[in-house]
Design a protein around this motif. Structure first.
Motif, PDB file in Angstrom:
ATOM      1  N   ARG A  77       0.828  -1.200   0.000  1.00 13.15           N
ATOM      2  CA  ARG A  77       0.000   0.000   0.000  1.00 13.15           C
ATOM      3  C   ARG A  77       0.868   1.258   0.000  1.00 13.15           C
ATOM      4  N   SER A  78       0.235   2.404   0.235  1.00 17.01           N
ATOM      5  CA  SER A  78       0.891   3.686  -0.018  1.00 17.01           C
ATOM      6  C   SER A  78       2.128   3.923   0.834  1.00 17.01           C
ATOM      7  N   GLU A  79       2.111   3.512   2.091  1.00 21.13           N
ATOM      8  CA  GLU A  79       3.265   3.785   2.947  1.00 21.13           C
ATOM      9  C   GLU A  79       4.507   3.070   2.440  1.00 21.13           C
ATOM     10  N   LEU A  80       4.358   1.806   2.062  1.00 21.90           N
ATOM     11  CA  LEU A  80       5.500   1.051   1.542  1.00 21.90           C
ATOM     12  C   LEU A  80       5.925   1.591   0.189  1.00 21.90           C
ATOM     13  N   CYS A  81       4.979   1.778  -0.705  1.00 21.55           N
ATOM     14  CA  CYS A  81       5.279   2.270  -2.047  1.00 21.55           C
ATOM     15  C   CYS A  81       6.051   3.586  -1.985  1.00 21.55           C
ATOM     16  N   ALA A 104      14.509   3.811  -5.218  1.00 23.60           N
ATOM     17  CA  ALA A 104      14.083   2.652  -6.001  1.00 23.60           C
ATOM     18  C   ALA A 104      12.706   2.964  -6.590  1.00 23.60           C
ATOM     19  N   PHE A 105      11.943   1.934  -6.978  1.00 23.49           N
ATOM     20  CA  PHE A 105      10.650   2.169  -7.620  1.00 23.49           C
ATOM     21  C   PHE A 105       9.571   1.406  -6.879  1.00 23.49           C
ATOM     22  N   GLY A 106       8.660   2.146  -6.228  1.00 23.12           N
ATOM     23  CA  GLY A 106       7.578   1.538  -5.474  1.00 23.12           C
ATOM     24  C   GLY A 106       6.363   1.247  -6.320  1.00 23.12           C
ATOM     25  N   CYS A 107       5.583   0.258  -5.889  1.00 26.91           N
ATOM     26  CA  CYS A 107       4.352  -0.107  -6.594  1.00 26.91           C
ATOM     27  C   CYS A 107       3.215  -0.297  -5.593  1.00 26.91           C
ATOM     28  N   ALA A 136      -3.278   9.053  -4.134  1.00 25.18           N
ATOM     29  CA  ALA A 136      -3.127  10.374  -3.521  1.00 25.18           C
ATOM     30  C   ALA A 136      -2.222  10.312  -2.295  1.00 25.18           C
ATOM     31  N   ALA A 137      -2.314   9.225  -1.532  1.00 30.60           N
ATOM     32  CA  ALA A 137      -1.489   9.081  -0.330  1.00 30.60           C
ATOM     33  C   ALA A 137      -0.014   8.940  -0.676  1.00 30.60           C
ATOM     34  N   VAL A 138       0.283   8.220  -1.757  1.00 31.03           N
ATOM     35  CA  VAL A 138       1.682   8.126  -2.192  1.00 31.03           C
ATOM     36  C   VAL A 138       2.200   9.504  -2.577  1.00 31.03           C
ATOM     37  N   ARG A 139       1.421  10.221  -3.356  1.00 29.61           N
ATOM     38  CA  ARG A 139       1.856  11.539  -3.827  1.00 29.61           C
ATOM     39  C   ARG A 139       1.994  12.544  -2.684  1.00 29.61           C
ATOM     40  N   ALA A 140       1.256  12.329  -1.612  1.00 29.29           N
ATOM     41  CA  ALA A 140       1.401  13.207  -0.452  1.00 29.29           C
ATOM     42  C   ALA A 140       2.697  12.932   0.301  1.00 29.29           C
ATOM     43  N   ARG A 141       3.244  11.733   0.134  1.00 35.01           N
ATOM     44  CA  ARG A 141       4.464  11.339   0.838  1.00 35.01           C
ATOM     45  C   ARG A 141       5.730  11.576   0.028  1.00 35.01           C
ATOM     46  N   THR A 142       5.637  11.508  -1.288  1.00 36.68           N
ATOM     47  CA  THR A 142       6.832  11.649  -2.121  1.00 36.68           C
ATOM     48  C   THR A 142       6.452  12.157  -3.504  1.00 36.68           C
ATOM     49  N   PHE A 160       6.241   6.210  -9.217  1.00 40.68           N
ATOM     50  CA  PHE A 160       5.765   4.929  -8.692  1.00 40.68           C
ATOM     51  C   PHE A 160       4.806   4.332  -9.701  1.00 40.68           C
ATOM     52  N   GLY A 161       4.408   3.078  -9.487  1.00 43.50           N
ATOM     53  CA  GLY A 161       3.479   2.410 -10.379  1.00 43.50           C
ATOM     54  C   GLY A 161       2.326   1.774  -9.627  1.00 43.50           C
TER      55      GLY A 161
END
Length: 339
Positions: A32-36, A44-47, A63-69, A73-74
């Motif tokens: 999920r978003s925290e790991l990705c 590296a490249f998160g998914c 949206a949560a991924v984009r809020a963190r970094t 990502f994919g």
């Protein structure tokens, strides 16, 4: 390959706009978003593993991924095991959110590849045999994840990565990513030597702080030896018949130790043994234990590749990435390939 003086810079890092040729496996549930975000933020490249997830959740997780970094990502989907209506909604959620990279798995679906490419996505397909690799390239993918038999989770083929990766790399022109048994700097260098241009890691990132896997699952990976994994299709509810997986041995695999293959979802009664929020989780299902689950977690699918024997603690995903890169550079220097 890229510049020989920078062996960790390959066509894959150029394609994905990441620093290191290391892809975190989607892993439906734990990914999920925290790991990705943690993996991508480390270079590296998160998914996001969004297999069979509702479009609302996919939008929220993106949206949560984009809020963190701000790093690339994919999103990982499995078209052939997803209801067509839900799959259409998943894809549209990804396209509307302008996801740049889609990662697909299982049967090669030229129609899905074409649809994603027309939406402007880079497409990566995970395969488990040479024929599927060739079919994926013909269908227009940008890169191929080559999964070996030693991998965890659902397994597409029956050949180890050491044997399969060089065959696929010799047969296709797009970048190849090794998967199955990869999770260290030395294995990254080995993948490059086999003709791959990066590695795809699931087990190594499942046992991290940011993984959404339940702590019980993470600890079982830490405690397991490579010999403790089992290849079977007894965790069948939720996928097509005879869809094998690699998991850590538990009460279910011991019960079927003399009958580990040849099963399908209709072969088992719906025996509820756990809860995922309001959703019932049955014995023999493809669910793995997640952070919010309660019930008989021991009897669920404890996905893990044979790499588990090399994992001795749970730690931050960023540390996993940094150690892989540092170790790879040390190995290359020892081999006199990095000045």
């Amino acid at each position: 390959m890229g510049n020989p003086s920078q062996p960790l810079h390959t066509r894959l890092t150029e394609l994905l706009r990441c620093d290191y040729p290391i892809i975190q496996a989607g892993m439906g549930g734990p990914g999920r978003s925290e790991l990705c975000a943690a993996v991508s933020a480390a270079g590296a490249f998160g998914c996001l593993g969004m297999v069979k997830e509702k479009p609302e959740m996919i939008r929220t997780e993106i949206a949560a991924v984009r809020a963190r970094t701000e790093r690339p990502f994919g999103v990982n989907l499995v078209p052939s095991v997803t209801d067509p209506i839900l799959l259409d909604e998943e894809l549209e959620a990804c396209f509307a959110a302008k996801v740049k990279v889609m990662v697909f798995f299982w049967d090669v679906r030229p129609d899905i590849i074409d649809r994603a490419r027309r939406a402007g996505c880079t497409v990566i397909y995970q395969i488990g045999n040479l024929a599927d690799a060739i079919a994926a390239e013909r269908a227009g993918v940008d890169a191929i994840i080559c999964q070996g038999f030693e991998a965890g989770g659902h397994i597409r083929g029956k050949v180890t990565s050491m044997v399969l990766v060089p065959q696929v790399a010799a047969a296709v022109s797009v970048p190849v990513i090794g998967s199955g048994g990869f999770g260290s700097g030395a294995s990254l260098v080995a993948a490059l030597a086999l003709g791959a241009e990066g590695i795809h890691c699931g087990t190594a990132f499942l046992a991290t702080n940011e993984s959404y896997a339940h702590e019980y699952h993470k600890q079982r990976i830490v405690d397991a030896s490579s010999e403790d994994t089992v290849y079977s299709d007894v965790f069948a509810i939720g996928w097509p018949p005879q869809s094998p997986v690699r998991t850590i041995e538990n009460s279910v695999t011991r019960l079927y130790s003399d009958n580990l293959s040849g099963h399908g979802p209709d072969d088992f009664e719906l025996d509820v043994i756990a809860q995922d929020g309001d959703e019932a989780v049955c014995r023999f299902s493809t669910y793995s234990p997640l952070q919010n689950m309660t019930g008989d977690l021991e009897a669920l699918a404890l996905y893990s590749g044979q790499l588990c024997g090399a994992i001795n603690r749970v730690r931050p995903a960023g540390d996993v990435v940094r150690e892989m890169v540092n170790d790879a550079n040390h190995v290359l220097a020892r081999l006199h390939l990095l000045k």
